[in-house]
Write a protein that holds these residues in place. Structure first.
Motif, PDB file in Angstrom:
ATOM      1  N   ASP A 231     -11.698  16.234  -5.888  1.00 44.67           N
ATOM      2  CA  ASP A 231     -11.107  17.482  -6.366  1.00 44.67           C
ATOM      3  C   ASP A 231     -10.695  17.304  -7.820  1.00 44.67           C
ATOM      4  OD1 ASP A 231      -8.629  16.097  -6.364  1.00 44.67           O
ATOM      5  OD2 ASP A 231      -8.275  16.670  -4.277  1.00 44.67           O
ATOM      6  N   GLU A 232     -10.040  18.286  -8.362  1.00 48.31           N
ATOM      7  CA  GLU A 232      -9.684  18.252  -9.784  1.00 48.31           C
ATOM      8  C   GLU A 232      -8.599  17.227 -10.086  1.00 48.31           C
ATOM      9  OE1 GLU A 232     -11.128  19.708 -12.371  1.00 48.31           O
ATOM     10  OE2 GLU A 232     -12.639  20.312 -10.927  1.00 48.31           O
ATOM     11  N   GLU A 233      -7.720  16.972  -9.118  1.00 47.70           N
ATOM     12  CA  GLU A 233      -6.616  16.040  -9.332  1.00 47.70           C
ATOM     13  C   GLU A 233      -7.031  14.644  -8.866  1.00 47.70           C
ATOM     14  OE1 GLU A 233      -3.077  14.672 -10.713  1.00 47.70           O
ATOM     15  OE2 GLU A 233      -3.873  16.696 -10.916  1.00 47.70           O
ATOM     16  N   ILE A 234      -7.007  13.682  -9.771  1.00 48.51           N
ATOM     17  CA  ILE A 234      -7.384  12.315  -9.429  1.00 48.51           C
ATOM     18  C   ILE A 234      -6.181  11.614  -8.806  1.00 48.51           C
ATOM     19  CG2 ILE A 234      -8.200  10.104 -10.306  1.00 48.51           C
ATOM     20  CD1 ILE A 234     -10.289  12.228 -10.459  1.00 48.51           C
ATOM     21  N   ASP A 235      -6.365  11.073  -7.600  1.00 50.21           N
ATOM     22  CA  ASP A 235      -5.313  10.346  -6.903  1.00 50.21           C
ATOM     23  C   ASP A 235      -5.538   8.851  -7.105  1.00 50.21           C
ATOM     24  OD1 ASP A 235      -3.504   9.184  -5.226  1.00 50.21           O
ATOM     25  OD2 ASP A 235      -4.122  10.257  -3.414  1.00 50.21           O
ATOM     26  N   PRO A 236      -4.633   8.138  -7.802  1.00 53.67           N
ATOM     27  CA  PRO A 236      -4.824   6.704  -8.035  1.00 53.67           C
ATOM     28  C   PRO A 236      -5.013   5.904  -6.746  1.00 53.67           C
ATOM     29  CG  PRO A 236      -3.061   7.533  -9.427  1.00 53.67           C
ATOM     30  CD  PRO A 236      -3.408   8.639  -8.476  1.00 53.67           C
ATOM     31  N   GLU A 237      -4.262   6.236  -5.711  1.00 58.58           N
ATOM     32  CA  GLU A 237      -4.394   5.510  -4.452  1.00 58.58           C
ATOM     33  C   GLU A 237      -5.782   5.712  -3.844  1.00 58.58           C
ATOM     34  OE1 GLU A 237      -1.204   6.639  -1.916  1.00 58.58           O
ATOM     35  OE2 GLU A 237       0.277   5.421  -2.987  1.00 58.58           O
ATOM     36  N   HIS A 238      -6.316   6.922  -3.997  1.00 57.19           N
ATOM     37  CA  HIS A 238      -7.655   7.220  -3.502  1.00 57.19           C
ATOM     38  C   HIS A 238      -8.695   6.401  -4.278  1.00 57.19           C
ATOM     39  CE1 HIS A 238     -10.429  10.670  -1.903  1.00 57.19           C
ATOM     40  NE2 HIS A 238     -10.727   9.495  -1.413  1.00 57.19           N
ATOM     41  N   VAL A 239      -8.501   6.272  -5.575  1.00 61.49           N
ATOM     42  CA  VAL A 239      -9.412   5.487  -6.407  1.00 61.49           C
ATOM     43  C   VAL A 239      -9.375   4.019  -5.987  1.00 61.49           C
ATOM     44  CG1 VAL A 239      -9.907   4.681  -8.753  1.00 61.49           C
ATOM     45  CG2 VAL A 239      -9.232   7.064  -8.368  1.00 61.49           C
ATOM     46  N   ILE A 240      -8.174   3.491  -5.783  1.00 67.19           N
ATOM     47  CA  ILE A 240      -8.031   2.086  -5.375  1.00 67.19           C
ATOM     48  C   ILE A 240      -8.728   1.839  -4.049  1.00 67.19           C
ATOM     49  CG2 ILE A 240      -6.362   0.348  -4.615  1.00 67.19           C
ATOM     50  CD1 ILE A 240      -4.398   1.594  -6.660  1.00 67.19           C
ATOM     51  N   SER A 241      -8.513   2.726  -3.086  1.00 65.87           N
ATOM     52  CA  SER A 241      -9.124   2.573  -1.766  1.00 65.87           C
ATOM     53  C   SER A 241     -10.656   2.590  -1.850  1.00 65.87           C
ATOM     54  CB  SER A 241      -8.638   3.680  -0.831  1.00 65.87           C
ATOM     55  OG  SER A 241      -9.274   3.592   0.423  1.00 65.87           O
ATOM     56  N   ALA A 242     -11.203   3.565  -2.589  1.00 69.70           N
ATOM     57  CA  ALA A 242     -12.660   3.681  -2.709  1.00 69.70           C
ATOM     58  C   ALA A 242     -13.247   2.479  -3.448  1.00 69.70           C
ATOM     59  CB  ALA A 242     -13.020   4.970  -3.435  1.00 69.70           C
ATOM     60  N   ALA A 243     -12.553   2.014  -4.495  1.00 65.60           N
ATOM     61  CA  ALA A 243     -13.048   0.871  -5.262  1.00 65.60           C
ATOM     62  C   ALA A 243     -13.043  -0.394  -4.414  1.00 65.60           C
ATOM     63  CB  ALA A 243     -12.205   0.671  -6.517  1.00 65.60           C
ATOM     64  N   ARG A 244     -11.996  -0.590  -3.632  1.00 61.80           N
ATOM     65  CA  ARG A 244     -11.932  -1.785  -2.775  1.00 61.80           C
ATOM     66  C   ARG A 244     -12.992  -1.738  -1.676  1.00 61.80           C
ATOM     67  NH1 ARG A 244      -5.307  -2.297  -2.416  1.00 61.80           N
ATOM     68  NH2 ARG A 244      -5.071  -3.534  -4.338  1.00 61.80           N
ATOM     69  N   THR A 245     -13.262  -0.542  -1.173  1.00 62.25           N
ATOM     70  CA  THR A 245     -14.295  -0.406  -0.151  1.00 62.25           C
ATOM     71  C   THR A 245     -15.654  -0.828  -0.692  1.00 62.25           C
ATOM     72  OG1 THR A 245     -13.112   1.380   0.983  1.00 62.25           O
ATOM     73  CG2 THR A 245     -15.486   1.223   1.360  1.00 62.25           C
ATOM     74  N   GLU A 246     -15.991  -0.358  -1.896  1.00 62.74           N
ATOM     75  CA  GLU A 246     -17.273  -0.755  -2.471  1.00 62.74           C
ATOM     76  C   GLU A 246     -17.264  -2.219  -2.881  1.00 62.74           C
ATOM     77  OE1 GLU A 246     -20.275   0.039  -6.212  1.00 62.74           O
ATOM     78  OE2 GLU A 246     -18.716   1.530  -5.826  1.00 62.74           O
ATOM     79  N   ALA A 247     -16.135  -2.696  -3.413  1.00 59.12           N
ATOM     80  CA  ALA A 247     -16.063  -4.090  -3.865  1.00 59.12           C
ATOM     81  C   ALA A 247     -16.344  -5.060  -2.717  1.00 59.12           C
ATOM     82  CB  ALA A 247     -14.694  -4.376  -4.470  1.00 59.12           C
ATOM     83  N   ALA A 248     -15.920  -4.689  -1.506  1.00 63.72           N
ATOM     84  CA  ALA A 248     -16.139  -5.560  -0.352  1.00 63.72           C
ATOM     85  C   ALA A 248     -17.624  -5.775  -0.079  1.00 63.72           C
ATOM     86  CB  ALA A 248     -15.456  -4.968   0.878  1.00 63.72           C
ATOM     87  N   VAL A 249     -18.436  -4.807  -0.454  1.00 61.99           N
ATOM     88  CA  VAL A 249     -19.885  -4.914  -0.241  1.00 61.99           C
ATOM     89  C   VAL A 249     -20.482  -6.008  -1.136  1.00 61.99           C
ATOM     90  CG1 VAL A 249     -22.089  -3.691  -0.423  1.00 61.99           C
ATOM     91  CG2 VAL A 249     -20.047  -2.493   0.413  1.00 61.99           C
ATOM     92  N   HIS A 250     -19.985  -6.111  -2.366  1.00 64.76           N
ATOM     93  CA  HIS A 250     -20.536  -7.051  -3.342  1.00 64.76           C
ATOM     94  C   HIS A 250     -19.840  -8.406  -3.337  1.00 64.76           C
ATOM     95  CE1 HIS A 250     -22.470  -3.487  -4.898  1.00 64.76           C
ATOM     96  NE2 HIS A 250     -21.309  -2.940  -5.226  1.00 64.76           N
ATOM     97  N   GLN A 251     -18.651  -8.468  -2.767  1.00 63.27           N
ATOM     98  CA  GLN A 251     -17.758  -9.605  -3.001  1.00 63.27           C
ATOM     99  C   GLN A 251     -18.366 -10.953  -2.619  1.00 63.27           C
ATOM    100  OE1 GLN A 251     -13.944  -9.203  -1.139  1.00 63.27           O
ATOM    101  NE2 GLN A 251     -13.062 -10.932  -2.217  1.00 63.27           N
ATOM    102  N   GLU A 252     -18.906 -11.060  -1.419  1.00 64.37           N
ATOM    103  CA  GLU A 252     -19.369 -12.363  -0.951  1.00 64.37           C
ATOM    104  C   GLU A 252     -20.495 -12.917  -1.819  1.00 64.37           C
ATOM    105  OE1 GLU A 252     -21.069 -14.535   3.102  1.00 64.37           O
ATOM    106  OE2 GLU A 252     -20.366 -12.462   3.174  1.00 64.37           O
ATOM    107  N   ALA A 253     -21.510 -12.105  -2.070  1.00 58.90           N
ATOM    108  CA  ALA A 253     -22.642 -12.574  -2.866  1.00 58.90           C
ATOM    109  C   ALA A 253     -22.230 -12.849  -4.314  1.00 58.90           C
ATOM    110  CB  ALA A 253     -23.771 -11.548  -2.833  1.00 58.90           C
ATOM    111  N   ASP A 254     -21.414 -11.955  -4.879  1.00 55.64           N
ATOM    112  CA  ASP A 254     -21.000 -12.121  -6.274  1.00 55.64           C
ATOM    113  C   ASP A 254     -20.142 -13.361  -6.439  1.00 55.64           C
ATOM    114  OD1 ASP A 254     -20.697 -11.253  -9.046  1.00 55.64           O
ATOM    115  OD2 ASP A 254     -18.646 -10.704  -8.493  1.00 55.64           O
TER     116      ASP A 254
END
Length: 293
Positions: A231-254
């Motif tokens: 939506d128009e309002e960026i929620d920092p907690e939402h950003v952190i959650s989404a970033a950590r979710t994607e980071a978990a995909v790359h973490q082991e190999a990286d």
């Protein structure tokens, strides 16, 4: 009683060793605690150095006490950003870069470092001023060793262990954190997004409204992370959650590649090269150009 410079330098050395051990053991709680202690010790070292220099300098009737350094916690970041300009003079470029990189938590380009500093602090940081900074830091480290609590250094390529072009890092970070592999740019982007969002949350909790530039910076991160922006309002907690979710995909190999490369670097490179990289091929050839076979 205020600790002496020598005592603080010994404490910094101990904390760096403990941080390396915690990182190798993947103890996140200990890593976070030791990093906080390390930042406090660095800030105390800077204050002690300022006090020593002030005591050695000729007295001046118009002298103004030096303010506390802002190299430490997030709350001190905000105090500078919402306070008046320092009466002690402009913040040195290396300190500006250190503050921005500490907030970001991963190697970053001069352009991003400049954007982050101007979003969260009062003084501008012109990216072009960073052009010679790493070379200056390397010369200082080569001449003085660990005389300073930190140096602005290089990220290293995973294949050649040479300086990663266009990226700056902090010497107190573990070597693994400064390795750049195929997945690292995306992984570090997510770390940058988390660091930015966490800083905005800390400001909100402290009752300080983040600047428009800080919100815009977070928006740019969110637009490039699946699920972080809806939506128009960026929620920092939402950003952190989404970033950590994607980071978990790359973490082991990286991290596996980073760890293997870091072990190789420790066995092959000198202390200076572990911070600033092995010579690039054309530099090595230039250095040997005076020899004939």
């Amino acid at each position: 009683m205020t600790a002496s410079l020598e005592e603080l330098e010994e404490r910094l050395s101990r904390l760096r060793a403990l941080l390396r051990e915690a990182r190798r053991a993947r103890d996140e709680a200990a890593t976070a605690r030791i990093r906080a202690e390390l930042r406090e010790a660095e800030a105390a070292w800077e204050r002690a150095l300022d006090a020593e220099e002030a005591a050695a300098a000729p007295s001046s009737p118009a002298a103004t006490p030096a303010p506390a350094t802002t190299a430490g916690t997030a709350s001190s970041f905000r105090l500078q950003a919402h306070g008046k300009q320092s009466t002690h003079g402009a913040v040195p470029v290396r300190e500006q870069v250190h503050q921005a990189l500490t907030l970001l938590g991963a190697p970053a380009s001069p352009k991003l470092i400049s954007s982050v500093y101007q979003a969260f602090f009062t003084e501008p940081l012109v990216a072009t001023k960073l052009a010679s900074l790493r070379r200056d830091e390397e010369r200082s480290f080569t001449a003085q060793g660990y005389a300073r609590p930190y140096y602005i250094c290089a990220a290293l390529t995973h294949d050649r262990l040479t300086p990663a072009r266009g990226l700056l890092a902090v010497s107190v970070w573990p070597l693994e954190q400064r390795i750049v592999g195929p997945l690292s740019p995306r992984a570090d982007f997510l770390v940058h997004a988390i660091g930015t969002a966490e800083q905005i949350l800390r400001l909100d909790v402290a009752g300080h409204a983040p600047s428009g530039a800080a919100r815009q910076l977070l928006r740019r991160f969110a637009l490039n992370i699946p699920g972080a922006y809806d939506d128009e309002e960026i929620d920092p907690e939402h950003v952190i959650s989404a970033a950590r979710t994607e980071a978990a995909v790359h973490q082991e190999a990286d991290y596996s590649l980073r760890r293997t490369t870091a072990d190789r670097a420790r066995g092959q490179l000198t202390e200076v090269q572990q911070l600033f990289g092995a010579p690039r091929l054309h530099d090595a050839l230039r250095g040997s150009a005076g020899f004939t076979i």
